[in-house]
Design an enzyme around this catalytic site. Structure first.
Site, PDB file in Angstrom:
ATOM      1  N   ASP A 166      22.837 -61.532  33.453  1.00  0.00           N
ATOM      2  CA  ASP A 166      22.338 -62.900  33.185  1.00  0.00           C
ATOM      3  C   ASP A 166      21.959 -63.071  31.722  1.00  0.00           C
ATOM      4  O   ASP A 166      22.053 -64.167  31.178  1.00  0.00           O
ATOM      5  CB  ASP A 166      21.048 -63.204  33.970  1.00  0.00           C
ATOM      6  N   HIS A 219      18.832 -60.532  36.046  1.00  0.00           N
ATOM      7  CA  HIS A 219      19.842 -59.485  36.224  1.00  0.00           C
ATOM      8  C   HIS A 219      20.340 -59.122  34.821  1.00  0.00           C
ATOM      9  O   HIS A 219      20.412 -59.998  33.955  1.00  0.00           O
ATOM     10  CB  HIS A 219      21.084 -59.974  36.973  1.00  0.00           C
TER      11      HIS A 219
HETATM   12  C1  XUL Z   1      20.909 -63.081  46.640  1.00  0.00           C
HETATM   13  C2  XUL Z   1      19.589 -62.810  46.048  1.00  0.00           C
HETATM   14  C3  XUL Z   1      19.593 -62.197  44.695  1.00  0.00           C
HETATM   15  C4  XUL Z   1      18.539 -61.169  44.484  1.00  0.00           C
HETATM   16  C5  XUL Z   1      18.629 -60.471  43.160  1.00  0.00           C
HETATM   17  O1  XUL Z   1      20.872 -63.690  47.870  1.00  0.00           O
HETATM   18  O2  XUL Z   1      18.569 -63.120  46.618  1.00  0.00           O
HETATM   19  O3  XUL Z   1      19.487 -63.234  43.776  1.00  0.00           O
HETATM   20  O4  XUL Z   1      17.259 -61.736  44.565  1.00  0.00           O
HETATM   21  O5  XUL Z   1      19.844 -59.835  42.997  1.00  0.00           O
END
Ligand code: XUL
Ligand code: CO
Length: 438
Positions: free
Chosen positions: A103, A100
């Site tokens: 992150d 992300h």
């Molecule tokens: C949350 C989830 C996230 C997504 C990316 O449950 O799976 O980590 O994969 O935002």
């Protein structure tokens, strides 16, 4: 030297090895049905659980040593994290990673600062990718952690929040593009509601549809060739999430004219939270033509929340791997370990052990699936079950040659009296079980 340097690069040593920090089954160059294991699995390590999660839960604070975490995260901390992350990726032999925006970058408070901080770390990431050969499976923007998103991002009642979300997605999509990412993911963790009493459902869906259309328009504008993926989840953190499962996402994509442009990233624990089998979600996505990628993990059968554990049961994954093998593998997708350690797994080695176990589990399921597809018995069992549709009657119905009235007339005239036939479910289940021998 980083936190993860104490472990030697992880190698394939075969099933007999006594070394726990080695692969027993995953041999990246082993050819399975004409393709290298690494190219079948295309596995990724996720940044958020592995390097950003300190091991807190709602009753307790962080337990895992992650010296680069803090509030706010400075550029120096982000770079220390990057160093450790790429050290881990290289030693594990991971071909891909996922992240992300928040992150990887230093904490930002304004949209301008957000763009600048992301740009600054992007250059460092690019250098790390070039020197290590690790590739980016996908990037995504975190539109759920910051308090501004409490009421939603693309479905927020406040257009300024919507604009903030647009800034983050634009930035992260462009960064993903420049880093050669193969997909871009949107998980709408806050795109849903806690109460319908204060929610304008139609307005929120329209806002969300417009947001996704803007993402697709921008993808084409910048020439990003990767796949845009929506990740279904039924609830958590919201009571109801609009992208609750593959079928709901498909209906949404159709309504907003995006079914040719957007696919799904299916997560095991999200499927089971929705009360569905993981293999059902994969089958549904393939049927609708929107299968993209997989977030691999598992839930706990006795917990009703997203525990994001590492997979360790190959047999459970075989029905999905059979589908993947039948398709010849992923296109742009892969297996992203969206999985996290337990709070007591405080040693750096635990992160290796978790991923090694997960990768070997996928390798076991792949080998079993390849045998099942090669053997053909499961496919024959299925074909036999639908044999009637190869008859004249079946063909005429399928070709649309019969109306409701003419079909019923035919049934009456011929006096059809079909006898029940075995569905062979137990045989099919045994077939899967007996191929799980790796
Ligand atoms: C949350 C989830 C996230 C997504 C990316 O449950 O799976 O980590 O994969 O935002
Ligand atoms: Co996920």
């Amino acid at each position: 030297m980083t936190l993860f340097s104490s472990v030697e690069p992880v190698r394939f040593e075969g099933p007999q090895t006594r070394n726990e920090l080695a692969y027993r089954v995953y041999d990246k160059d082993r050819i399975v049905l004409g393709k290298r294991m690494e190219d079948w699995l295309r596995f990724a390590v996720c940044y958020w659980h592995s390097f950003n999660w300190p091991g807190m839960d709602i009753f307790g604070s962080g337990t895992l040593p992650r010296p680069w975490l803090g509030i706010p995260v400075t550029q120096a901390m982000a770079e220390q994290k990057l160093e450790a992350a790429f050290d881990f990726l290289a030693r594990l032999g991971a071909p891909y990673f996922t992240f992300h925006d928040v992150d990887v970058m230093a904490t930002a408070t304004t949209p301008r600062e957000h763009a600048a901080n992301l740009q600054r770390i992007e250059e460092r990431i690019a250098a790390k990718m070039a020197s290590s050969g690790v590739k980016l499976l996908w990037g995504t923007a975190n539109l759920f952690s910051h308090p501004r998103y409490a009421g939603g991002a693309a479905t927020s009642p406040d257009p300024q929040v919507y604009a903030w979300a647009a800034t983050q997605v634009r930035g992260c999509l462009e960064t993903t593009h420049r880093l050669g990412g193969e997909n871009y993911v949107l998980w709408g963790g806050r795109e849903g509601y806690d109460s319908l009493l204060n929610t304008d459902l139609r307005r929120e869906l329209d806002q969300y549809g417009r947001f996704l259309s803007m993402v697709v328009e921008h993808k084409h504008r910048i020439g990003f060739k990767g796949t845009i993926l929506v990740e279904p989840k039924p609830f958590e953190p919201t009571k109801h999430q609009y992208d609750r499962d593959v079928a709901a996402v498909f209906a949404f994509l159709q309504r907003y004219g995006l079914a040719q442009e957007v696919k799904v990233n299916i997560e095991v624990n999200h499927a089971t939270l929705a009360g569905l089998d993981f293999e059902h979600e994969v089958a549904a996505a393939r049927t609708y033509g929107i299968f993209g990628s997989i977030d691999i993990n598992r839930g706990d059968p006795r917990n009703g929340w997203d525990t994001d554990q590492f997979p360790n049961n190959a047999q459970e994954l075989v029905p999905t791997l059979v589908q993947l093998v039948q398709d010849g593998g992923f296109t742009t997708g892969g297996f992203n370990f969206d999985a996290k350690l337990r709070r007591q797994s405080v040693e750096p080695a635990d992160l290796y052990l978790a991923h090694i176990g997960g990768v070997d589990t996928l390798a076991r399921a792949l080998l079993a699936a390849a045998d099942i597809v090669t053997d053909g018995a499961l496919e024959r069992l299925r074909a036999e079950r639908y044999r009637g549709w190869d008859s004249d009657l079946g063909r005429q119905i399928s070709a649309g040659k019969l109306s409701l009235a003419s079909l019923s007339d035919l049934a009456v005239e011929k006096g059809f009296d079909p006898a029940p036939r075995s569905g062979r479910q137990e045989l099919a289940e045994s077939l899967i079980a007996r191929h799980c021998k790796y």
